[in-house]
Scaffold this motif. Structure first.
Motif, short mmCIF file in Angstrom:
data_model
loop_
_atom_site.label_atom_id
_atom_site.label_comp_id
_atom_site.label_asym_id
_atom_site.label_seq_id
_atom_site.Cartn_x
_atom_site.Cartn_y
_atom_site.Cartn_z
N THR A 197 -18.82 -7.88 47.79
CA THR A 197 -20.13 -7.80 47.29
C THR A 197 -20.04 -9.19 46.21
O THR A 197 -19.01 -9.44 46.03
N GLY A 198 -21.07 -9.47 45.85
CA GLY A 198 -21.21 -10.55 44.88
C GLY A 198 -20.67 -11.84 45.54
O GLY A 198 -20.59 -12.11 46.94
N ARG A 199 -20.35 -12.63 44.81
CA ARG A 199 -19.99 -14.09 45.55
C ARG A 199 -18.50 -14.43 44.92
O ARG A 199 -18.11 -15.70 45.28
N LEU A 200 -17.79 -13.89 44.34
CA LEU A 200 -16.40 -13.90 43.97
C LEU A 200 -15.38 -13.81 45.37
O LEU A 200 -15.49 -12.63 45.58
N SER A 201 -14.52 -14.56 45.43
CA SER A 201 -13.57 -14.62 46.45
C SER A 201 -12.40 -13.77 46.01
O SER A 201 -12.24 -13.45 44.49
N PHE A 202 -11.63 -13.25 46.44
CA PHE A 202 -10.44 -12.46 45.96
C PHE A 202 -9.50 -13.28 45.30
O PHE A 202 -8.82 -12.81 44.19
N SER A 203 -9.33 -14.28 45.79
CA SER A 203 -8.46 -15.38 44.76
C SER A 203 -9.02 -15.71 43.52
O SER A 203 -8.28 -15.58 42.32
N GLN A 204 -10.32 -15.83 43.26
CA GLN A 204 -11.18 -16.04 42.03
C GLN A 204 -10.94 -14.76 41.09
O GLN A 204 -10.88 -14.60 40.15
N ILE A 205 -11.29 -13.45 42.01
CA ILE A 205 -11.03 -12.13 41.26
C ILE A 205 -9.60 -12.04 40.57
O ILE A 205 -9.47 -11.60 39.50
N GLU A 206 -8.74 -12.31 41.31
CA GLU A 206 -7.24 -12.37 41.09
C GLU A 206 -7.00 -13.36 39.88
O GLU A 206 -6.43 -12.77 38.64
N SER A 207 -7.53 -14.42 39.79
CA SER A 207 -7.53 -15.34 38.75
C SER A 207 -8.09 -14.98 37.43
O SER A 207 -7.53 -15.04 36.30
N LYS A 208 -9.21 -14.19 37.46
CA LYS A 208 -9.95 -13.95 36.61
C LYS A 208 -9.50 -12.58 35.80
O LYS A 208 -9.32 -12.42 34.63
N TRP A 209 -8.86 -11.51 36.68
CA TRP A 209 -8.72 -10.18 36.14
C TRP A 209 -7.21 -9.86 36.48
O TRP A 209 -6.76 -8.87 35.89
N GLY A 210 -6.31 -10.72 37.05
CA GLY A 210 -5.00 -10.27 37.32
C GLY A 210 -4.90 -9.62 38.61
O GLY A 210 -5.91 -9.34 39.24
N GLU A 211 -3.72 -9.60 39.39
CA GLU A 211 -3.28 -8.86 40.48
C GLU A 211 -3.77 -7.67 40.60
O GLU A 211 -4.08 -7.03 41.62
N GLN A 212 -3.47 -6.90 39.65
CA GLN A 212 -3.66 -5.50 39.69
C GLN A 212 -5.00 -5.10 39.81
O GLN A 212 -5.49 -4.01 40.68
N THR A 213 -5.92 -5.78 39.08
CA THR A 213 -7.29 -5.33 39.07
C THR A 213 -7.71 -5.80 40.39
O THR A 213 -8.62 -5.22 41.05
N ALA A 214 -7.36 -6.98 40.89
CA ALA A 214 -7.74 -7.39 42.27
C ALA A 214 -7.40 -6.43 43.49
O ALA A 214 -8.17 -6.16 44.26
N GLN A 215 -6.23 -5.64 43.47
CA GLN A 215 -6.02 -4.87 44.14
C GLN A 215 -6.91 -3.49 44.12
O GLN A 215 -7.45 -2.97 45.29
N ALA A 216 -7.13 -3.29 42.96
CA ALA A 216 -8.38 -1.86 42.92
C ALA A 216 -9.48 -2.58 43.45
O ALA A 216 -10.41 -1.61 43.71
N VAL A 217 -9.92 -3.82 43.00
CA VAL A 217 -11.40 -4.13 43.72
C VAL A 217 -11.27 -4.11 45.20
O VAL A 217 -12.30 -3.62 45.58
N TYR A 218 -10.09 -4.59 45.88
CA TYR A 218 -10.00 -4.46 47.29
C TYR A 218 -10.17 -3.17 47.50
O TYR A 218 -11.05 -2.69 48.81
#
Length: 449
Positions: free
Chosen positions: A93-114
């Motif tokens: 959802t939204g318009r942020l890619s997973f690489s942008q999410i990881e860059s913004k909040w870190g790998e652990q948060t990106a895993q949780a978002v995924y």
């Protein structure tokens, strides 16, 4: 005063009991039957909006938390974007890619978002099964298509990231394989294939959610626009044209259809943007062969101003993209012609095909390209979810589930960014449409180059 096409930035409410638009989805579909709110009523939880978010929240409150809420919908169940979208159940959802999410909040948060995004798809599948919803799911996956050669490397990098970091089963498909197995297009230079995504009939899904919520104990009132929300002691009173509702808690689930001045929790915190769709006449066997289109195809390209399309079960082609800037222009034939022209540029073998359906709907864009599932006050009385940026079929259903947990006081929620802050307010909100006009011109120029 309501204009001929509801405009959230100009109109005070979406109208009362208006019929469905003349869309492909609404053909042969009767309005979901229930009376408007009347007289003085009370409820523990009032939900504004009869779309995926509000109805999922209502069902989860009633079936999982023992709370029987009341849903107020201005027009018909699924009248807003829940009944107008393309029916894509996607991972995100939204318009942020997973690489942008990881860059913004870190790998652990990106895993949780995924994990949350994948669970959202599972939530839709589970609700369809539990409710035996006849929403015509079509399985075959989703293609993210590189519309030019420069985008191919970007997609390959995404594939590597998604496989290595998240264990995603997607795969990269070459231009040759695209032509052999999916479609013939001069604007298809490679793609990512997401096998777990699927298509469905979005309006039938919304009506199915309503049936489930009512059977679980929720009260649902279409033809009941909320024209005023005001505090009343420790409670909240909602006024409609024919009744009033006194609630302990309020959930705002109107997303892109939320009026500009409605409630301090959401005012100036999102930007309604039009998306438009055409559906063609049925493709002949010769057109199917010449275009290479295969049953169940769902696709979106990598443009700044993206086009999305899918082959329907009756061999019509649905094709969508950005529409007008103002509501009063939404049904202007120029936008239908633009989409038809873009379709033929994408699939030249369909030159001469006609668009038999054309409609538009509002999507909710957030300032930071990321939605929220939010408790809006310290007292825990007002909640909302919005800002899906046009990718909301699966996430809206999940957002309703998470809203129900928040309303019920369930603290067992994942620590995700879209649950930890409110939507940011748009600076100089009165100039949002001027900014959109500039963005569209820049996007068209960038895509042309």
């Amino acid at each position: 005063m309501l204009s001929s096409f509801y405009d959230p930035l100009l109109d005070s409410n979406p109208g009362t009991g208006l019929p469905y638009p003349e869309s492909y989805w609404a053909q042969g579909i009767s309005p979901w039957s229930a009376p408007a709110l009347s007289g003085e009523q009370q409820t523990e939880v009032a939900i504004i909006g009869g779309g995926y978010t509000g109805l999922s929240c209502a069902w989860h409150l009633a079936s999982q938390h023992g709370i029987q809420p009341t849903v107020l919908e201005a027009n018909q169940i699924g009248w807003g974007c829940s009944g107008r979208n393309g029916g894509f159940v996607l991972n995100g959802t939204g318009r942020l890619s997973f690489s942008q999410i990881e860059s913004k909040w870190g790998e652990q948060t990106a895993q949780a978002v995924y994990a949350e995004y994948r669970q959202a798809i599972d939530t839709v599948s589970a609700l369809i099964e539990v409710g035996s919803i006849p929403c015509e799911p079509v399985y075959g996956g989703y293609l993210k298509i590189a519309h030019n050669r420069q985008s191919v490397d970007q997609l390959k990098q995404q594939a590597t990231l998604m496989r290595d970091k998240f264990g995603d089963p997607l795969r990269f498909i070459s231009a040759h394989e695209l032509g052999q197995n999916f479609l013939h297009s001069p604007q298809a230079h490679g793609a990512l294939h997401y096998p777990y995504s699927f298509g469905l009939h979005p309006l039938k899904l919304a009506q199915g959610y309503a049936n489930m919520a009512r059977q679980a104990g929720a009260s649902i009132h279409p033809q009941s626009p909320v024209i005023q929300v005001r505090p009343e002691g420790s409670k909240i009173r909602l006024l409609t044209p024919s009744g009033s509702l006194l609630a302990n808690k309020l959930v705002i689930a109107s997303n892109g259809y939320t009026p500009n001045q409605f409630h301090s929790a959401v005012d100036k915190r999102h930007f309604p943007v039009l998306s438009s769709i055409i559906v063609t006449s049925p493709l002949s066997a010769a057109q199917l062969e010449a275009s290479g289109l295969k049953s169940g195809l769902m696709a979106m390209d990598t443009r700044t101003l993206k086009y999305y399309y899918r082959l329907m079960p009756d061999n019509r082609l649905l094709f969508g993209g950005r529409g007008a800037i103002r509501g009063k222009d939404a049904n202007h034939p120029v936008y239908k012609k633009r989409l038809l022209k873009a379709l033929i540029q994408t699939l030249p073998a369909l030159d001469g095909i006609q668009a038999e359906y054309f409609w538009s709907g509002w999507v909710s864009v957030s300032l930071d390209d990321y939605p929220r599932i939010c408790q809006a006050d310290d007292e825990g009385r007002v909640f909302y979810a919005m800002g899906y940026c046009g990718s909301g079929v699966s996430f809206a259903s999940q957002a309703g589930k998470r809203l129900a947990q928040r309303v019920a006081g369930d603290l067992n929620l994942p620590a995700l960014p879209f649950m930890q802050s409110p939507l940011p307010t748009f600076p100089m909100a009165q100039f949002r449409r001027l900014g959109l006009w500039a963005f569209y011109h820049w996007g068209r120029l960038k895509d042309a180059l």
